[in-house]
Write a protein that holds these residues in place. Structure first.
Motif, PDB file in Angstrom:
ATOM      1  N   GLU A 109      80.451  56.415  66.160  1.00 35.58           N
ATOM      2  CA  GLU A 109      80.029  57.716  65.642  1.00 35.58           C
ATOM      3  C   GLU A 109      80.730  58.026  64.316  1.00 35.58           C
ATOM      4  O   GLU A 109      80.123  58.513  63.364  1.00 35.58           O
ATOM      5  N   LYS A 110      82.030  57.717  64.267  1.00 40.30           N
ATOM      6  CA  LYS A 110      82.772  57.949  63.016  1.00 40.30           C
ATOM      7  C   LYS A 110      82.195  57.107  61.885  1.00 40.30           C
ATOM      8  O   LYS A 110      82.057  57.568  60.746  1.00 40.30           O
ATOM      9  N   LEU A 111      81.830  55.838  62.185  1.00 39.76           N
ATOM     10  CA  LEU A 111      81.280  54.950  61.165  1.00 39.76           C
ATOM     11  C   LEU A 111      79.935  55.482  60.650  1.00 39.76           C
ATOM     12  O   LEU A 111      79.663  55.463  59.440  1.00 39.76           O
ATOM     13  N   ARG A 112      79.085  55.969  61.577  1.00 41.62           N
ATOM     14  CA  ARG A 112      77.788  56.497  61.166  1.00 41.62           C
ATOM     15  C   ARG A 112      77.957  57.727  60.280  1.00 41.62           C
ATOM     16  O   ARG A 112      77.285  57.882  59.258  1.00 41.62           O
ATOM     17  N   LYS A 113      78.905  58.599  60.686  1.00 45.47           N
ATOM     18  CA  LYS A 113      79.136  59.809  59.874  1.00 45.47           C
ATOM     19  C   LYS A 113      79.677  59.449  58.496  1.00 45.47           C
ATOM     20  O   LYS A 113      79.271  60.029  57.483  1.00 45.47           O
ATOM     21  N   THR A 114      80.582  58.491  58.449  1.00 41.57           N
ATOM     22  CA  THR A 114      81.131  58.093  57.145  1.00 41.57           C
ATOM     23  C   THR A 114      80.058  57.483  56.251  1.00 41.57           C
ATOM     24  O   THR A 114      80.052  57.711  55.032  1.00 41.57           O
ATOM     25  N   GLU A 115      79.128  56.675  56.833  1.00 46.27           N
ATOM     26  CA  GLU A 115      78.035  56.102  56.043  1.00 46.27           C
ATOM     27  C   GLU A 115      77.151  57.199  55.445  1.00 46.27           C
ATOM     28  O   GLU A 115      76.778  57.156  54.258  1.00 46.27           O
ATOM     29  N   GLU A 116      76.816  58.219  56.273  1.00 47.01           N
ATOM     30  CA  GLU A 116      75.986  59.315  55.766  1.00 47.01           C
ATOM     31  C   GLU A 116      76.706  60.062  54.631  1.00 47.01           C
ATOM     32  O   GLU A 116      76.108  60.401  53.611  1.00 47.01           O
ATOM     33  N   ASP A 117      78.029  60.284  54.850  1.00 44.19           N
ATOM     34  CA  ASP A 117      78.799  60.982  53.817  1.00 44.19           C
ATOM     35  C   ASP A 117      78.818  60.193  52.509  1.00 44.19           C
ATOM     36  O   ASP A 117      78.662  60.758  51.411  1.00 44.19           O
ATOM     37  N   PHE A 118      78.988  58.876  52.630  1.00 50.11           N
ATOM     38  CA  PHE A 118      79.043  58.056  51.419  1.00 50.11           C
ATOM     39  C   PHE A 118      77.700  58.023  50.687  1.00 50.11           C
ATOM     40  O   PHE A 118      77.653  58.017  49.451  1.00 50.11           O
ATOM     41  N   THR A 119      76.604  57.957  51.422  1.00 53.72           N
ATOM     42  CA  THR A 119      75.273  57.963  50.772  1.00 53.72           C
ATOM     43  C   THR A 119      75.045  59.282  50.020  1.00 53.72           C
ATOM     44  O   THR A 119      74.525  59.293  48.900  1.00 53.72           O
ATOM     45  N   ARG A 120      75.447  60.387  50.685  1.00 55.95           N
ATOM     46  CA  ARG A 120      75.293  61.681  50.018  1.00 55.95           C
ATOM     47  C   ARG A 120      76.122  61.727  48.729  1.00 55.95           C
ATOM     48  O   ARG A 120      75.662  62.167  47.672  1.00 55.95           O
ATOM     49  N   GLN A 121      77.377  61.273  48.852  1.00 56.07           N
ATOM     50  CA  GLN A 121      78.242  61.290  47.666  1.00 56.07           C
ATOM     51  C   GLN A 121      77.685  60.407  46.555  1.00 56.07           C
ATOM     52  O   GLN A 121      77.768  60.729  45.363  1.00 56.07           O
ATOM     53  N   LEU A 122      77.075  59.261  46.916  1.00 54.60           N
ATOM     54  CA  LEU A 122      76.533  58.342  45.911  1.00 54.60           C
ATOM     55  C   LEU A 122      75.368  58.981  45.163  1.00 54.60           C
ATOM     56  O   LEU A 122      75.273  58.897  43.919  1.00 54.60           O
ATOM     57  N   SER A 123      74.443  59.635  45.906  1.00 58.46           N
ATOM     58  CA  SER A 123      73.311  60.283  45.243  1.00 58.46           C
ATOM     59  C   SER A 123      73.789  61.408  44.322  1.00 58.46           C
ATOM     60  O   SER A 123      73.289  61.579  43.199  1.00 58.46           O
ATOM     61  N   TYR A 124      74.776  62.156  44.809  1.00 54.22           N
ATOM     62  CA  TYR A 124      75.306  63.259  43.995  1.00 54.22           C
ATOM     63  C   TYR A 124      75.956  62.726  42.714  1.00 54.22           C
ATOM     64  O   TYR A 124      75.756  63.277  41.617  1.00 54.22           O
ATOM     65  N   THR A 125      76.707  61.668  42.829  1.00 52.30           N
ATOM     66  CA  THR A 125      77.370  61.102  41.651  1.00 52.30           C
ATOM     67  C   THR A 125      76.351  60.536  40.656  1.00 52.30           C
ATOM     68  O   THR A 125      76.548  60.633  39.431  1.00 52.30           O
ATOM     69  N   GLN A 126      75.255  59.928  41.165  1.00 52.39           N
ATOM     70  CA  GLN A 126      74.221  59.407  40.256  1.00 52.39           C
ATOM     71  C   GLN A 126      73.566  60.532  39.459  1.00 52.39           C
ATOM     72  O   GLN A 126      73.339  60.402  38.251  1.00 52.39           O
ATOM     73  N   GLN A 127      73.271  61.655  40.151  1.00 55.61           N
ATOM     74  CA  GLN A 127      72.665  62.789  39.452  1.00 55.61           C
ATOM     75  C   GLN A 127      73.614  63.339  38.371  1.00 55.61           C
ATOM     76  O   GLN A 127      73.213  63.616  37.236  1.00 55.61           O
ATOM     77  N   SER A 128      74.891  63.498  38.779  1.00 53.83           N
ATOM     78  CA  SER A 128      75.856  64.032  37.810  1.00 53.83           C
ATOM     79  C   SER A 128      76.020  63.075  36.628  1.00 53.83           C
ATOM     80  O   SER A 128      76.207  63.505  35.482  1.00 53.83           O
ATOM     81  N   LEU A 129      75.918  61.745  36.871  1.00 54.94           N
ATOM     82  CA  LEU A 129      76.055  60.765  35.788  1.00 54.94           C
ATOM     83  C   LEU A 129      74.900  60.900  34.794  1.00 54.94           C
ATOM     84  O   LEU A 129      75.092  60.815  33.567  1.00 54.94           O
ATOM     85  N   ALA A 130      73.668  61.135  35.306  1.00 60.19           N
ATOM     86  CA  ALA A 130      72.520  61.287  34.405  1.00 60.19           C
ATOM     87  C   ALA A 130      72.683  62.531  33.530  1.00 60.19           C
ATOM     88  O   ALA A 130      72.413  62.504  32.313  1.00 60.19           O
TER      89      ALA A 130
END
Length: 640
Positions: free
Chosen positions: A170-191
């Motif tokens: 469960e911790k691994l699944r939550k961390t994966e979701e958190d990382f995907t969210r952070q990645l999309s957010y960082t890509q938008q901010s980079l653009a």
């Protein structure tokens, strides 16, 4: 049934088996408190030993309140069942803290009767090590787990592992979701940041072009101004040059006229200079010689002043040290006077004990029948008394050496005072004797250092003697307890069964614990039954002779606490009356140890001859101990 986990940790255990070498093993100790409310509410303490590397290593122990009472009586525990788990956990934590040391103070021992841990009961001991022996604080017997218990334990371990696996997934699944969210957010901010960067670049290029055009215009204007100023300065410079040339020609003519006049004057001056140079050389030679002599004289004056200041400071310091030593010598003399008074009092006590000895010799004739039964124990007592006599002789020799040392110290201090007075007079009168006074002062410094070292050693030895007196007080309290227990046993028995009680007390199964005195050099135990036994008297003897003393071994305390603020009051025994201050005087102890109880055996103080150690030898000064009272009384009771 509810279980509360109190402790769960790995502990290093020393494994001992029969016929095999000792080895260390990491064992997980799990302590749980089981509360059972059906049918009666009660609590059990469950202790489990497991090994993470070996899943089949399982030993269990369940302690109920009834089992704890038997364990408490067997091992002499002082805590209740409610406080026992926390105390056991504290001992385990101390073992964990000490397990990484080379010589741990607390350690756990797992002892098995077989050579291999193969379904055999084991005992877990909590042992404290000290320089004298290994002290076992607690010993618990564990039983190996049967097949059902091992299966149950393995099932619980498997269940825990599965639960841990689910939580980790469960911790691994939550961390994966958190990382995907952070990645999309960082890509938008980079653009967004890249767009802002392009805008800033365009603005910067336009700003730099405007600045360059502006600066070029300003440079051209400044160049034109500089050319105009340069032409003006050239015209002014030419005019000034013409004026200066005319002035210069006039000054040259004046200087040539002046030069001719000066040449005539120069010839006269050169002749005078040669004469002056010769006189100056002669004066310089004389001046250099005088200056050398002056410098030498100044250096000698400065060195003499420094030596005088250093010698004055050293004399002042030595006077301070001598005053301190005189005060310390006065304190030591006062202590010697106090010890002389102590000796006088101990002599008075000796006279009283000799009078009691005469009375006790009359009573020995009546006790011949009991002496035959105690002949086996007399040998051990006589050996201990001989050792005490040897210790007293050694102390007397040490006292003589200390007295001679004190006399030497007094003579040295007197000599120091005379020498310092002579040195002060010589310093004021003559400077030639400075070297001799320096050498004598060095000698005095060495003597003062020796005296200071001797004083420090005496202070340390006094502190050690105080600690030894504290241990003696503890022994006196223990002996009082033993005496009261013996008196209570005799009180419960009838007068007709006194002879049988003596026989049972002499048997090895009913023998009391014997204390040992390691501080006095006596390593084998002394039986309190033989040291403080009070024989039963018939009723007619009490009626006919009221002043007849029961046989008691009397001890005389000879070494009191050495303190400047404490008063020494030795106990003195009155002649002819057995009840004079037997339980009244405190003898330097607390009053709770000397409260008079019914049918209790009187105690007149513990003999310091049996408790003397070799640490007290250098501290006792000018005290000549009397012969041990225990020897005289024992010789009166036991002529064989």
């Amino acid at each position: 049934m509810a279980a509360e986990r109190l402790f769960n940790s790995e502990v290093c255990v020393q494994l001992r088996g029969q016929g095999c070498e000792e080895r260390r093993l990491n064992v997980r100790v799990n302590i749980e408190l089981l509360s059972i409310s059906n049918p009666v509410h009660k609590k059990d303490l469950a202790v489990r030993l497991t090994d993470d590397a070996d899943p089949f290593f399982l030993y269990n122990l369940v302690i109920s309140e009834e089992d704890f009472q038997s364990l408490k009586s067997q091992q002499g525990l002082l805590v209740d069942f409610s406080a026992f788990p926390q105390k056991f956990i504290d001992l385990l934590q101390q073992c964990i803290q000490e397990q990484n040391k080379d010589i741990p103070r607390f350690l756990l021992q797992l002892i098995s009767s077989a050579s291999v841990l193969d379904h055999t009961p084991v005992s877990l001991n909590v042992v404290e090590t000290n320089p004298f022996k290994h002290l076992t604080h607690l010993s618990l017997k564990f039983l190996p787990g049967n097949d059902a218990e091992v299966k149950k334990f393995l099932a619980s371990c498997l269940k825990c592992l599965k639960e841990d696996k689910m939580t980790l997934e469960e911790k691994l699944r939550k961390t994966e979701e958190d990382f995907t969210r952070q990645l999309s957010y960082t890509q938008q901010s980079l653009a967004e940041k890249s767009r802002e960067l392009d805008k800033l670049k365009n603005e910067w290029t336009s700003y730099t072009a405007a600045l360059t055009s502006k600066h070029t215009q300003e440079l051209t204007a400044e160049k034109e101004r500089a050319l105009q100023a340069q032409t003006q300065y050239q015209q002014q410079h030419e005019q000034q040059k013409k004026e200066l040339e005319s002035l210069h020609q006039r000054s040259i003519q004046q200087l040539q006229n002046r030069l001719s006049e000066l040449e005539v004057i120069n010839k006269d001056l050169t002749e005078r200079r040669y004469k002056g140079d010769s006189t100056v050389r002669e004066l310089k030679a004389k001046l250099s010689g005088v200056e050398d002599e002056c410098q030498r004289a100044k250096q000698e004056v400065v060195s003499l002043r420094r030596e005088n200041t250093t010698l004055d400071a050293e004399c002042h310091e030595k006077e301070k040290l001598i005053n301190q030593l005189q005060t310390r010598v006065a304190v030591l003399e006062q202590e010697i006077k106090d010890k002389d008074q102590l000796v006088i009092r101990t002599k008075e006590v000796l006279d009283a004990t000799q009078e009691q000895k005469v009375i006790l010799e009359e009573n020995t004739e009546k006790k011949q029948s009991h002496i035959e039964k105690l002949e086996t124990t007399i040998k051990s007592l006589s050996a201990e008394l001989l050792k005490a006599n040897e210790i007293i002789k050694k102390l007397q020799g040490d006292l003589k050496t200390l007295m001679s040392k004190l006399k030497l110290k007094n003579t040295v201090t007197i000599q120091q005072e005379k020498l310092l007075a002579e040195k002060e007079e010589r310093l004021q009168k003559e400077q030639r004797e400075l070297q001799e006074t320096g050498q004598s002062l060095r000698m005095k410094e060495q003597e003062v250092c020796k005296l200071q070292e001797q004083l420090e050693t005496t202070i340390q030895k006094l502190e050690e003697s105080k600690q030894l007196l504290k241990t003696n007080e503890n022994v006196i309290t223990w002996l009082n307890k033993q005496l009261n227990e013996v008196q209570m046993v005799k009180k419960m028995e009838t007068p007709s069964s006194t002879h049988g009680a003596v026989r049972t007390a002499l048997s090895p199964h009913s023998m009391l614990d014997r204390p040992s005195f390691p501080s006095s050099g006596i390593n084998h135990p002394i039986s309190p039954f033989y040291a403080f036994q009070k024989f039963a008297e018939p009723a007619r003897n009490k009626n006919t002779s009221p002043h007849c003393l029961a046989p008691k071994i009397q001890f005389n305390s000879q070494v009191s606490k050495i303190d400047q603020h404490s008063d020494v009051q030795p106990a003195t025994a009155a002649t002819g009356h057995p009840s004079n201050k037997e339980n009244g005087d405190n003898l330097g102890l607390e009053s709770k140890y000397f409260k008079k109880k019914e049918d209790s055996i009187p105690l007149r103080g513990l003999s310091q001859n049996t408790l003397n150690s070799e640490y007290l030898k250098p501290y006792v000064s000018k005290v000549q101990p009397s012969p041990p009272a225990a020897v005289t009384t024992a010789s009166a009771y036991f002529p064989g």
